[in-house]
Each structure stands twice: as structure tokens, then as C-alpha cells.
Scaffold this active site. Structure first.
Site, PDB file in Angstrom:
ATOM      1  N   LYS A   9       0.833  -1.200   0.000  1.00 10.78           N
ATOM      2  CA  LYS A   9       0.000   0.000   0.000  1.00 10.78           C
ATOM      3  C   LYS A   9       0.873   1.259   0.000  1.00 10.78           C
ATOM      4  CE  LYS A   9      -3.912  -2.155   2.426  1.00 10.78           C
ATOM      5  NZ  LYS A   9      -4.907  -1.979   3.508  1.00 10.78           N
ATOM      6  N   TYR A  49     -12.666  -3.035  -2.887  1.00 14.02           N
ATOM      7  CA  TYR A  49     -13.164  -2.857  -1.522  1.00 14.02           C
ATOM      8  C   TYR A  49     -14.699  -2.826  -1.483  1.00 14.02           C
ATOM      9  CZ  TYR A  49      -8.443  -1.994   0.322  1.00 14.02           C
ATOM     10  OH  TYR A  49      -7.138  -2.122   0.721  1.00 14.02           O
ATOM     11  N   PHE A  57     -16.125   4.732   6.340  1.00 13.69           N
ATOM     12  CA  PHE A  57     -14.738   5.028   5.936  1.00 13.69           C
ATOM     13  C   PHE A  57     -14.413   4.558   4.514  1.00 13.69           C
ATOM     14  CE2 PHE A  57     -14.904   1.149   8.555  1.00 13.69           C
ATOM     15  CZ  PHE A  57     -14.413   0.201   7.660  1.00 13.69           C
ATOM     16  N   ARG A  85      -1.504 -14.563   4.346  1.00 20.12           N
ATOM     17  CA  ARG A  85      -2.492 -13.885   5.205  1.00 20.12           C
ATOM     18  C   ARG A  85      -2.015 -13.885   6.662  1.00 20.12           C
ATOM     19  NH1 ARG A  85      -6.736 -10.444   4.433  1.00 20.12           N
ATOM     20  NH2 ARG A  85      -8.192 -10.668   6.125  1.00 20.12           N
ATOM     21  N   THR A  91      -6.138  -7.063  10.756  1.00 21.12           N
ATOM     22  CA  THR A  91      -6.396  -5.778  10.079  1.00 21.12           C
ATOM     23  C   THR A  91      -5.939  -4.595  10.920  1.00 21.12           C
ATOM     24  OG1 THR A  91      -8.327  -6.816   9.041  1.00 21.12           O
ATOM     25  CG2 THR A  91      -8.201  -4.412   8.942  1.00 21.12           C
ATOM     26  N   ARG A 102       2.245  -6.490   9.673  1.00 19.60           N
ATOM     27  CA  ARG A 102       1.525  -5.362  10.277  1.00 19.60           C
ATOM     28  C   ARG A 102       1.947  -5.169  11.730  1.00 19.60           C
ATOM     29  NH1 ARG A 102      -4.372  -7.018   7.729  1.00 19.60           N
ATOM     30  NH2 ARG A 102      -4.205  -5.862   5.758  1.00 19.60           N
ATOM     31  N   ASN A 112      -2.267   0.030   7.139  1.00 20.79           N
ATOM     32  CA  ASN A 112      -1.723  -1.236   7.627  1.00 20.79           C
ATOM     33  C   ASN A 112      -0.808  -1.922   6.617  1.00 20.79           C
ATOM     34  OD1 ASN A 112      -3.690  -1.988   5.870  1.00 20.79           O
ATOM     35  ND2 ASN A 112      -4.940  -3.118   7.321  1.00 20.79           N
ATOM     36  N   HIS A 115      -2.040  -5.289   1.603  1.00 21.33           N
ATOM     37  CA  HIS A 115      -3.275  -6.053   1.386  1.00 21.33           C
ATOM     38  C   HIS A 115      -2.886  -7.482   1.057  1.00 21.33           C
ATOM     39  CE1 HIS A 115      -7.080  -7.451  -0.233  1.00 21.33           C
ATOM     40  NE2 HIS A 115      -6.344  -8.010  -1.200  1.00 21.33           N
ATOM     41  N   GLU A 126      -9.069 -11.502  -7.322  1.00 25.10           N
ATOM     42  CA  GLU A 126      -8.205 -10.323  -7.146  1.00 25.10           C
ATOM     43  C   GLU A 126      -7.014 -10.356  -8.111  1.00 25.10           C
ATOM     44  OE1 GLU A 126      -9.228  -9.263  -2.481  1.00 25.10           O
ATOM     45  OE2 GLU A 126      -7.291 -10.157  -2.938  1.00 25.10           O
TER      46      GLU A 126
HETATM   47  P1  IDP Z   1      -7.986  -6.831   5.495  1.00 28.22           P
HETATM   48  O1  IDP Z   1      -7.153  -5.865   4.685  1.00 28.22           O
HETATM   49  O2  IDP Z   1      -7.285  -7.248   6.752  1.00 28.22           O
HETATM   50  O3  IDP Z   1      -8.493  -7.998   4.681  1.00 28.22           O
HETATM   51  P2  IDP Z   1     -10.686  -5.669   5.314  1.00 28.22           P
HETATM   52  O4  IDP Z   1     -11.731  -5.808   6.367  1.00 28.22           O
HETATM   53  O5  IDP Z   1     -10.877  -6.426   4.046  1.00 28.22           O
HETATM   54  O6  IDP Z   1      -9.279  -6.019   6.010  1.00 28.22           O
HETATM   55  O7  IDP Z   1     -10.560  -4.114   5.002  1.00 28.22           O
HETATM   56  C1  IDP Z   1      -9.803  -3.656   3.905  1.00 28.22           C
HETATM   57  C2  IDP Z   1      -8.981  -2.458   4.336  1.00 28.22           C
HETATM   58  O8  IDP Z   1      -9.848  -1.393   4.714  1.00 28.22           O
HETATM   59  C3  IDP Z   1      -8.098  -2.699   5.551  1.00 28.22           C
HETATM   60  O9  IDP Z   1      -6.873  -3.334   5.246  1.00 28.22           O
HETATM   61  C4  IDP Z   1      -7.892  -1.278   6.054  1.00 28.22           C
HETATM   62  O10 IDP Z   1      -6.911  -0.601   5.291  1.00 28.22           O
HETATM   63  C5  IDP Z   1      -9.257  -0.653   5.774  1.00 28.22           C
HETATM   64  N1  IDP Z   1     -10.139  -0.733   6.951  1.00 28.22           N
HETATM   65  C6  IDP Z   1     -10.799  -1.820   7.421  1.00 28.22           C
HETATM   66  N2  IDP Z   1     -11.507  -1.528   8.527  1.00 28.22           N
HETATM   67  C7  IDP Z   1     -11.310  -0.203   8.769  1.00 28.22           C
HETATM   68  C8  IDP Z   1     -11.761   0.717   9.790  1.00 28.22           C
HETATM   69  O11 IDP Z   1     -12.518   0.364  10.708  1.00 28.22           O
HETATM   70  N3  IDP Z   1     -11.318   2.007   9.685  1.00 28.22           N
HETATM   71  C9  IDP Z   1     -10.496   2.432   8.685  1.00 28.22           C
HETATM   72  N4  IDP Z   1     -10.047   1.606   7.723  1.00 28.22           N
HETATM   73  C10 IDP Z   1     -10.433   0.305   7.750  1.00 28.22           C
HETATM   74 MG    MG Z   2      -9.846  -8.005   3.144  1.00 29.66          MG
END
Ligand code: IDP
Ligand code: MG
Length: 153
Positions: A9, A49, A57, A85, A91, A102, A112, A115, A126
Site C-alpha cells: 500500500k 473494496y 470510511f 495472510r 487488520t 503489520r 496497515n 493487502h 483479485e
Molecule cells: P484486510 O485488509 O485485513 O483484509 P478488510 O476488512 O478487508 O481487512 O478491510 C480492507 C482495508 O480497509 C483494511 O486493510 C484497512 O486498510 C481498511 N479498513 C478496514 N476496517 C477499517 C476501519 O474500521 N477504519 C479504517 N479503515 C479500515
Molecule cells: Mg480483506
């Protein structure tokens, strides 16, 4: 062998961590099957997303992915999807275990660092979203027999 998508990212690029993050996957024994730098569009991020589209957000997360180009990678290995993963960690980086990417390199939920695909189905869709077929390379590392036992391959 399984293939999975990793996106370095904008935070990884801005903080000068590209080499460090890529090294983690190399050192683990994963094989790089594809890699390129790309400036993502809002349209493609809306797809990527899509599962977050009702979240407050949503736009902010998409915008954070367009601060600068990202690096998309395809890593290959036995059970690569869950291996990568688990290397990424949870996350919320503040809860991510030390030793995960992370957990070691970030302090934020949104920012974070990487991805990673979360299942075989998402890995497949993807990879198709971010790579043309010809950008994924089919080859075998010559030291594969040092990385895996024969019956694991
Ligand atoms: P992941 O990346 O661990 O699979 P996902 O739930 O798929 O997590 O969310 C995608 C991305 O969206 C996260 O990596 C993070 O950058 C962002 N994200 C997820 N939840 C939040 C939140 O509560 N606040 C702000 N950003 C979030
Ligand atoms: Mg995800």
C-alpha cells in the site's frame, strides 16, 4: 501451487519499506510470480473494496490507496493464501502479533502496510483484477527441493 495477491500500500512506498516487506515473503520461501507498480483508480478500488461500501470510511480507505502508486505482487507457494495472510497479521495493526508484517511495521487500522487475499476465491478474482494473464509468470525456483519435501509438492 497456490497463488495470492499482495498489495504494498502507499504507506509502504512512502515509508521506504518496499524492500523490507518483499524480503519477508522471499525469506519465507515464497516465489514471486508477478510484480508491477500501478496507480489505482477509484473505480477499481470500488470493486476491490466492494465489501466495505456501506462503511463510513469507504471513500477514505479508497483515497488512502491513491496517495501514490502501489506495488501489486503475486506470490506463489504451497498453501500460499493462508501463509501470506497469517504473515500479514490482523487488520488492526495495533493488535497484530509481533512477528507479523503489520505487527512489526504499522500502528494503524487503515494504514496497515499491505493487502493480502483472504481465501482461494478472492485470490483468484483479485489476481484477475490486478494482473493480465501474461503478467503472471510460470517457472520453478531451482531450490524448490530445499524449500519443500517431495511429498508436499
Ligand atoms: P484486510 O485488509 O485485513 O483484509 P478488510 O476488512 O478487508 O481487512 O478491510 C480492507 C482495508 O480497509 C483494511 O486493510 C484497512 O486498510 C481498511 N479498513 C478496514 N476496517 C477499517 C476501519 O474500521 N477504519 C479504517 N479503515 C479500515
Ligand atoms: Mg480483506
Amino acid at each position: 501451487m497456490e497463488k495470492t495477491l499482495v498489495i504494498l500500500k502507499p504507506g509502504t512506498i512512502q515509508r521506504g519499506m518496499i524492500g523490507k516487506v518483499i524480503s519477508r515473503f522471499e525469506e519465507k520461501g515464497l516465489q514471486l510470480a508477478g510484480m508491477k507498480m500501478v496507480w489505482l483508480t477509484d473505480e477499481l478500488l470500488s470493486e476491490h473494496y466492494g465489501h466495505l461500501k456501506e462503511k463510513p470510511f469507504f471513500q477514505q480507505v479508497k483515497d488512502s490507496m491513491r496517495v501514490c502508486p502501489v506495488i501489486v505482487c503475486c506470490w506463489e507457494g504451497v498453501e500460499a493464501i493462508q501463509v501470506v495472510r497469517s504473515m500479514a497479521g490482523t487488520t488492526n495493526s495495533r493488535n497484530a502479533a509481533p512477528g507479523t508484517i503489520r505487527g512489526d511495521y504499522s500502528m494503524s487500522v487503515q494504514e496497515n502496510i499491505i493487502h493480502t487475499s483472504d481465501s482461494p476465491e478472492t485470490a483468484e478474482s483479485e489476481l484477475k483484477r490486478f494482473f493480465d494473464e501474461k503478467e503472471i509468470y510460470d517457472y520453478s525456483l531451482k531450490n524448490r527441493s530445499s524449500i519443500y519435501a517431495e511429498d508436499e509438492l
